[in-house]
Design an enzyme around this catalytic site. Structure first.
Site, PDB file in Angstrom:
ATOM      1  N   CYS A 109      23.442  36.775  26.045  1.00 40.24           N
ATOM      2  CA  CYS A 109      22.511  37.244  25.010  1.00 40.24           C
ATOM      3  C   CYS A 109      22.503  38.779  24.934  1.00 40.24           C
ATOM      4  O   CYS A 109      23.505  39.372  24.590  1.00 40.24           O
ATOM      5  CB  CYS A 109      21.117  36.667  25.245  1.00 40.24           C
ATOM      6  SG  CYS A 109      20.063  36.792  23.785  1.00 40.24           S
ATOM      7  N   HIS A 213      22.126  31.190  25.737  1.00 36.82           N
ATOM      8  CA  HIS A 213      21.555  31.231  27.103  1.00 36.82           C
ATOM      9  C   HIS A 213      21.994  30.006  27.911  1.00 36.82           C
ATOM     10  O   HIS A 213      21.181  29.098  28.143  1.00 36.82           O
ATOM     11  CB  HIS A 213      20.025  31.273  27.032  1.00 36.82           C
ATOM     12  CG  HIS A 213      19.449  32.583  26.602  1.00 36.82           C
ATOM     13  ND1 HIS A 213      19.243  33.639  27.468  1.00 36.82           N
ATOM     14  CD2 HIS A 213      19.061  33.024  25.383  1.00 36.82           C
ATOM     15  CE1 HIS A 213      18.727  34.667  26.811  1.00 36.82           C
ATOM     16  NE2 HIS A 213      18.607  34.327  25.545  1.00 36.82           N
ATOM     17  N   GLU A 215      22.210  29.761  30.945  1.00 31.82           N
ATOM     18  CA  GLU A 215      21.426  29.688  32.196  1.00 31.82           C
ATOM     19  C   GLU A 215      20.222  28.752  32.051  1.00 31.82           C
ATOM     20  O   GLU A 215      19.653  28.342  33.064  1.00 31.82           O
ATOM     21  CB  GLU A 215      20.991  31.098  32.639  1.00 31.82           C
ATOM     22  CG  GLU A 215      19.837  31.734  31.864  1.00 31.82           C
ATOM     23  CD  GLU A 215      20.241  32.423  30.571  1.00 31.82           C
ATOM     24  OE1 GLU A 215      21.283  32.074  30.003  1.00 31.82           O
ATOM     25  OE2 GLU A 215      19.483  33.307  30.105  1.00 31.82           O
TER      26      GLU A 215
END
Ligand SMILES: [Mn+2]
Length: 249
Positions: A109, A213, A215
């Site tokens: 990002c 994202h 993660e």
């Protein structure tokens, strides 16, 4: 067994009136699940980045605030969000040092945007305000572990070798995005409205960065997990090369 050390620049957050060097646990968990260890890097002293990078085998640039537009030669528009010049300067230093030293990078990002700016590229300060064509929703209202818009992977890229060809559903939590790619970087995925969603090194395996994202998705999505495993593999590859060079002297 020795584990690779992944530096993650920390955001300055005020908690209970105290400044804290803050790294999201999702970023740490993504690194440790992929087999590395995470090392938060304080970002109040950009001049110390050469010292911090000496402790790292790889660097992961996480999500975070907007980038001060002066770093790519623009004045701030009203739609620009929170910025932190010390975070920007520290990360720009880290990217430049990593490229010189051949240290692998993963960007997430904001991380993708700051890598691009550090290498001479530009970003949109606000997609809806500055892009003169249809822009889909990139600041999703859905939970962050759920994909909401699709991205088309560019054929014959490293990204394709990691997550496969065609379209993939990703999450999206950004109002800035890469505008002009820096030299040395190439496009590796686009949203259906043309927003750049992934970029990677043109000539080597040092840089890969996504606008989404992973993660927040890797625990239930094998392709997102593979982005972090590929990163750790790139780090291992670099460490082996450096060891071979040393033993050859
Ligand atoms: Mn997006």
């Amino acid at each position: 067994m020795t584990k690779s050390i992944i530096g993650i620049p920390a955001e300055d957050r005020i908690v209970n009136g105290l400044h804290r060097n803050s790294v999201n646990q999702a970023d740490v968990a993504a690194v440790t699940t992929a087999g590395g260890v995470a090392l938060p890097i304080p970002t109040r002293n950009p001049e110390l980045m050469a010292n911090y990078i000496a402790l790292c085998d790889g660097l992961m640039f996480p999500g975070g605030p907007d980038i001060a537009p002066r770093f790519y030669g623009e004045e701030p528009i009203p739609e620009l969000g929170d910025t932190d010049s010390l975070l920007d300067e520290s990360e720009i230093q880290l990217v430049k040092l990593a490229v010189i030293q051949g240290i692998p990078i993963l960007g997430l990002c904001r991380g993708m945007q700051i890598i691009n700016v550090a290498l001479g590229g530009t970003v949109y300060q606000d997609l809806n305000q500055q892009r003169n064509r249809q822009t889909f929703q990139h600041y999703q209202k859905a939970p962050m572990d759920q994909g909401t818009h699709s991205v088309s992977v560019t054929p014959e890229t490293r990204l394709e070798s990691i997550i496969g060809s065609g379209d993939h559903l990703v999450n999206s939590h950004h109002h800035e995005a890469v505008k002009a790619l820096a030299s040395g970087l190439k496009l590796s995925a686009l949203a259906k409205d043309g927003v750049i969603e992934c970029m990677e090194s043109e000539d080597n395996d040092l840089i890969l960065a996504v606008q989404w994202h992973p993660e927040f998705m890797f625990e239930s999505n094998e392709q997102m997990a593979s982005l972090f495993r590929d990163f750790l593999q790139r780090v291992d590859h670099h460490l082996k090369e450096a060891a071979d060079q040393n033993s050859g002297d």
